[in-house]
Design a protein around this motif. Structure first.
Motif, mmCIF file in Angstrom:
data_model
loop_
_atom_site.group_PDB
_atom_site.id
_atom_site.type_symbol
_atom_site.label_atom_id
_atom_site.label_comp_id
_atom_site.label_asym_id
_atom_site.label_seq_id
_atom_site.Cartn_x
_atom_site.Cartn_y
_atom_site.Cartn_z
ATOM 1 N N PRO A 55 10.019 -0.758 3.683
ATOM 2 C CA PRO A 55 9.973 -1.534 4.926
ATOM 3 C C PRO A 55 8.781 -1.141 5.803
ATOM 4 O O PRO A 55 8.477 0.041 5.955
ATOM 5 N N GLY A 56 8.112 -2.147 6.356
ATOM 6 C CA GLY A 56 6.994 -1.904 7.254
ATOM 7 C C GLY A 56 5.648 -1.797 6.568
ATOM 8 O O GLY A 56 4.627 -1.594 7.232
ATOM 9 N N LEU A 57 5.620 -1.927 5.231
ATOM 10 C CA LEU A 57 4.356 -1.857 4.493
ATOM 11 C C LEU A 57 3.971 -3.238 3.991
ATOM 12 O O LEU A 57 4.837 -4.047 3.633
ATOM 13 N N ARG A 58 2.686 -3.504 3.951
ATOM 14 C CA ARG A 58 2.170 -4.746 3.383
ATOM 15 C C ARG A 58 0.832 -4.475 2.700
ATOM 16 O O ARG A 58 0.173 -3.459 2.960
ATOM 17 N N SER A 59 0.412 -5.419 1.829
ATOM 18 C CA SER A 59 -0.877 -5.288 1.145
ATOM 19 C C SER A 59 -2.023 -5.432 2.141
ATOM 20 O O SER A 59 -1.959 -6.249 3.066
ATOM 21 N N ALA A 60 -3.064 -4.643 1.945
ATOM 22 C CA ALA A 60 -4.226 -4.698 2.826
ATOM 23 C C ALA A 60 -5.094 -5.903 2.492
ATOM 24 O O ALA A 60 -5.129 -6.367 1.345
ATOM 25 N N THR A 61 -5.778 -6.419 3.474
ATOM 26 C CA THR A 61 -6.769 -7.466 3.249
ATOM 27 C C THR A 61 -8.126 -6.824 2.970
ATOM 28 O O THR A 61 -8.306 -5.606 3.137
ATOM 29 N N ALA A 62 -9.090 -7.623 2.547
ATOM 30 C CA ALA A 62 -10.418 -7.095 2.205
ATOM 31 C C ALA A 62 -11.049 -6.411 3.412
ATOM 32 O O ALA A 62 -11.145 -6.985 4.491
ATOM 33 N N GLY A 63 -11.455 -5.156 3.234
ATOM 34 C CA GLY A 63 -12.144 -4.424 4.282
ATOM 35 C C GLY A 63 -11.258 -3.906 5.393
ATOM 36 O O GLY A 63 -11.759 -3.384 6.388
ATOM 37 N N GLU A 64 -9.924 -4.001 5.238
ATOM 38 C CA GLU A 64 -9.048 -3.662 6.369
ATOM 39 C C GLU A 64 -9.018 -2.169 6.663
ATOM 40 O O GLU A 64 -8.876 -1.760 7.816
ATOM 41 N N PHE A 65 -9.140 -1.313 5.645
ATOM 42 C CA PHE A 65 -9.186 0.122 5.905
ATOM 43 C C PHE A 65 -10.419 0.478 6.740
ATOM 44 O O PHE A 65 -10.333 1.238 7.708
ATOM 45 N N THR A 66 -11.563 -0.073 6.357
ATOM 46 C CA THR A 66 -12.791 0.194 7.103
ATOM 47 C C THR A 66 -12.724 -0.410 8.497
ATOM 48 O O THR A 66 -13.226 0.178 9.466
ATOM 49 N N SER B 57 -6.545 5.961 -11.324
ATOM 50 C CA SER B 57 -6.682 4.955 -10.273
ATOM 51 C C SER B 57 -6.172 5.550 -8.967
ATOM 52 O O SER B 57 -5.301 6.418 -8.963
ATOM 53 N N VAL B 58 -6.750 5.078 -7.853
ATOM 54 C CA VAL B 58 -6.395 5.603 -6.533
ATOM 55 C C VAL B 58 -5.793 4.479 -5.704
ATOM 56 O O VAL B 58 -6.396 3.404 -5.571
ATOM 57 N N ILE B 59 -4.611 4.734 -5.148
ATOM 58 C CA ILE B 59 -3.960 3.794 -4.242
ATOM 59 C C ILE B 59 -3.895 4.438 -2.865
ATOM 60 O O ILE B 59 -3.445 5.583 -2.718
ATOM 61 N N ARG B 60 -4.366 3.717 -1.871
ATOM 62 C CA ARG B 60 -4.473 4.238 -0.506
ATOM 63 C C ARG B 60 -3.421 3.581 0.384
ATOM 64 O O ARG B 60 -3.140 2.385 0.261
ATOM 65 N N VAL B 61 -2.877 4.372 1.309
ATOM 66 C CA VAL B 61 -1.917 3.887 2.301
ATOM 67 C C VAL B 61 -2.387 4.350 3.670
ATOM 68 O O VAL B 61 -2.856 5.492 3.822
ATOM 69 N N SER B 62 -2.286 3.498 4.685
ATOM 70 C CA SER B 62 -2.713 3.878 6.030
ATOM 71 C C SER B 62 -1.854 3.168 7.069
ATOM 72 O O SER B 62 -1.611 1.964 6.975
ATOM 73 N N GLY B 63 -1.406 3.925 8.068
ATOM 74 C CA GLY B 63 -0.612 3.341 9.141
ATOM 75 C C GLY B 63 0.512 4.266 9.572
ATOM 76 O O GLY B 63 0.731 5.341 8.993
ATOM 77 N N PRO B 64 1.256 3.874 10.613
ATOM 78 C CA PRO B 64 2.269 4.754 11.188
ATOM 79 C C PRO B 64 3.445 5.077 10.271
ATOM 80 O O PRO B 64 4.146 6.066 10.492
ATOM 81 N N ARG B 65 3.693 4.265 9.251
ATOM 82 C CA ARG B 65 4.820 4.505 8.349
ATOM 83 C C ARG B 65 4.388 5.144 7.022
ATOM 84 O O ARG B 65 5.099 5.084 6.018
ATOM 85 N N THR C 282 -9.193 -4.454 19.471
ATOM 86 C CA THR C 282 -8.583 -4.308 18.153
ATOM 87 C C THR C 282 -7.873 -5.571 17.698
ATOM 88 O O THR C 282 -7.104 -6.166 18.432
ATOM 89 N N ASN C 283 -8.176 -5.942 16.454
ATOM 90 C CA ASN C 283 -7.477 -7.047 15.800
ATOM 91 C C ASN C 283 -6.484 -6.523 14.770
ATOM 92 O O ASN C 283 -5.689 -7.265 14.223
ATOM 93 N N ALA C 284 -6.607 -5.231 14.466
ATOM 94 C CA ALA C 284 -5.722 -4.641 13.465
ATOM 95 C C ALA C 284 -4.327 -4.483 14.043
ATOM 96 O O ALA C 284 -4.154 -4.097 15.187
ATOM 97 N N ALA C 285 -3.318 -4.805 13.229
ATOM 98 C CA ALA C 285 -1.936 -4.649 13.686
ATOM 99 C C ALA C 285 -1.575 -3.180 13.596
ATOM 100 O O ALA C 285 -1.273 -2.650 12.532
ATOM 101 N N ALA C 286 -1.639 -2.485 14.746
ATOM 102 C CA ALA C 286 -1.469 -1.036 14.750
ATOM 103 C C ALA C 286 -0.072 -0.608 14.329
ATOM 104 O O ALA C 286 0.139 0.524 13.910
ATOM 105 N N ASP C 287 0.902 -1.505 14.445
ATOM 106 C CA ASP C 287 2.268 -1.145 14.090
ATOM 107 C C ASP C 287 2.573 -1.425 12.624
ATOM 108 O O ASP C 287 3.706 -1.254 12.177
ATOM 109 N N CYS C 288 1.558 -1.852 11.870
ATOM 110 C CA CYS C 288 1.770 -2.213 10.468
ATOM 111 C C CYS C 288 1.052 -1.208 9.574
ATOM 112 O O CYS C 288 -0.064 -0.777 9.872
#
Length: 482
Positions: free
Chosen positions: A127-138, A43-51, A22-28
């Motif tokens: 806190p703990g959220l950031r913008s996703a990069t291209a293709g990061e959800f997939t 419009s749809v805004i998606r959020v993914s991660g532990p927070r 895994t290269n994805a930052a699992a804590d982010c």
């Protein structure tokens, strides 16, 4: 028993190789606009991660407890100003039952630029959220074991599909049609490798059948046959994915540019009565019966002898064929053989001879032209339905033969890297079969490495054994929010 233990141990090791990469930052926790950017109804805004849950509580208020996979109409507030941003639908997807395998949620809001900007700003303040990069959800879905690499690439193809046949093929791949084929070979290779290693380790100590190698070599030959049949697809899947490249060639002033404009139903190329107007290759993608075609209008080919390959002036075609007393097929073949080295690449390709400007022919000339086989007759000046439709039907039939019909039972190879890895897999199996003979090649352990190499080729396709350079290529074309 030891044999089975060895196979299970090998399988567990192979699976472990996948998800430790895994290269994805699992804590982010990441967020992004997943729908198209611009003014729209929703419009749809998606959020993914532990927070993700914390983000929901911050924007909706701690008093709201959401059930999984239910849609709630809620007021959404900015965490700093406490002002209402919008009122929209909110959905909560706790992991692992989500697209990424992580806790996720979606905000379905009004699609104005101001609302979108305010929502993204609000999420950025949590806190703990950031913008996703291209293709990061997939990518997170891949690393989380929700989808394999072929399904990832099928999803990317689905996003970029422009025709119905492309959509069908991409949908089948994203749903796992290719994954099931490759995973079947992978499991069988694992079994063969496990049986061989059990034979190496325990043949002298345990009651291991002497014919175990005979059985696994027979299985390996079956796998080779299946992979070869899969490779022998005339590159239909790749052609459908990338588009059928079609060159419109012929002598100057026979109507190549007019033909391109007629087919694409818009002014793509400059049309004048002056020969040689087209200087460079002009390309245009067009949808024919659900199949993508990339047309290339070329500069006229000037020759001292017979000047016809794809598009020809109908009257000149009649004159030349009559003069040399040959069929249209022979005439076309002779022309190709007299082209320069680059044009010789056309030999062996599917070629259709088209006679243009039939509106200039007399009734007698039209009757003579009708007697010539394998020539389509058109006029770009007066493209009536009864003239154009026969060409369109013939061309769509040809495209169907070239690209095939996507099916779940026989999924096609869609990427060159699949083909390369499958060919290498066959090579490694062949090396094993040619080298492995206990009386000739005593080091069975070294020979067994060839089987592991063959297995790795399959795993590189599905992503069980991966590398950063492959992943960079796969995810580079994904859009932000997917």
């Amino acid at each position: 028993m030891n044999n089975v233990f060895k196979m299970v141990k090998y399988f567990k090791y192979s699976r472990r190789c996948t998800y430790n990469l895994t290269n994805a930052a699992a804590d982010c926790t990441i967020f992004s606009l997943s729908s198209g950017y611009g003014k729209c109804g929703v419009s749809v805004i998606r959020v993914s991660g532990p927070r993700t849950r914390h983000a929901l509580q911050t924007l909706l208020g701690n008093r709201h407890e959401l059930k999984a996979r239910y849609a709630y109409l809620k007021s959404i507030y900015h965490p700093e100003t406490k002002e209402i941003i919008d009122k929209g639908l909110v959905l909560w997807f706790p992991g692992p039952a989500s697209f990424t395998g992580e806790d996720s949620c979606e905000f379905q809001i009004h699609g104005s630029l101001a609302v979108i900007a305010a929502m993204l700003d609000a999420l950025g303040k949590v806190p703990g959220l950031r913008s996703a990069t291209a293709g990061e959800f997939t990518k997170r879905a891949f690393y989380g074991g929700k989808i394999d690499l072929t399904e990832v690439e099928g999803l990317a193809d689905l996003i970029h599909a422009e025709t119905e046949a492309q959509r069908k093929q991409a949908m089948l791949q994203s749903a796992g049609a290719l994954s099931r084929v490759y995973d079947n070979w992978r499991k069988r290779l694992i079994r063969c490798a496990a049986h061989l290693e059990a034979y190496i380790d325990f043949a002298e100590e345990e009651n291991i059948e002497d014919d175990v190698v005979l059985h696994l070599t027979k299985e390996l030959r079956h796998i080779i046959t299946e992979i070869r049949n899969h490779l022998n697809d005339q590159r239909q899947g790749e052609m459908l994915r990338n588009g059928v490249r079609t060159a419109i060639v012929g002598p100057p002033n026979v109507g190549k540019s007019s033909f391109l404009n007629m087919i694409c139903q818009r002014e793509i190329a400059i049309v004048t009565p002056i020969a040689g107007t087209t200087r460079d290759i002009i390309e245009s993608t067009h949808n024919f019966g659900g199949y993508p075609v990339v047309f290339a209008d070329t500069a006229g080919l000037r020759k001292h002898t017979k000047d016809v390959v794809e598009l020809e002036d109908a009257r000149e075609l009649l004159r030349n064929i009559s003069t040399y007393k040959q069929s249209a097929q022979d005439y076309q073949t002779d022309y190709l053989q007299e082209l320069d080295l680059d044009a010789n690449k056309l030999l062996g390709k599917r070629i259709q001879l088209i006679a243009n400007k039939i509106d200039l022919l007399s009734m007698t000339e039209l009757q003579k032209l009708a007697q010539i086989d394998n020539v389509l007759k058109i006029t770009c000046k007066q493209p009536t339905t009864d003239i154009v439709q026969p060409f369109l039907r013939h061309f769509e039939k040809l495209l169907c033969e070239l690209c095939g019909e996507p099916t779940a039972e026989h999924p096609r190879i869609t990427h060159a890297r699949y083909r390369q890895q499958l060919e290498r897999c066959i090579e490694h199996i062949h090396i094993f079969l040619n080298e492995y003979a206990p009386d000739i090649f005593p080091d069975t352990a070294i020979s067994a490495q060839k089987l592991r190499n063959a297995l790795k080729c399959i795993e590189r396709i599905t992503g069980h054994v991966s590398s950063d350079d492959i992943l960079d290529v796969v995810f580079k074309d994904f859009c932000i929010g997917k």
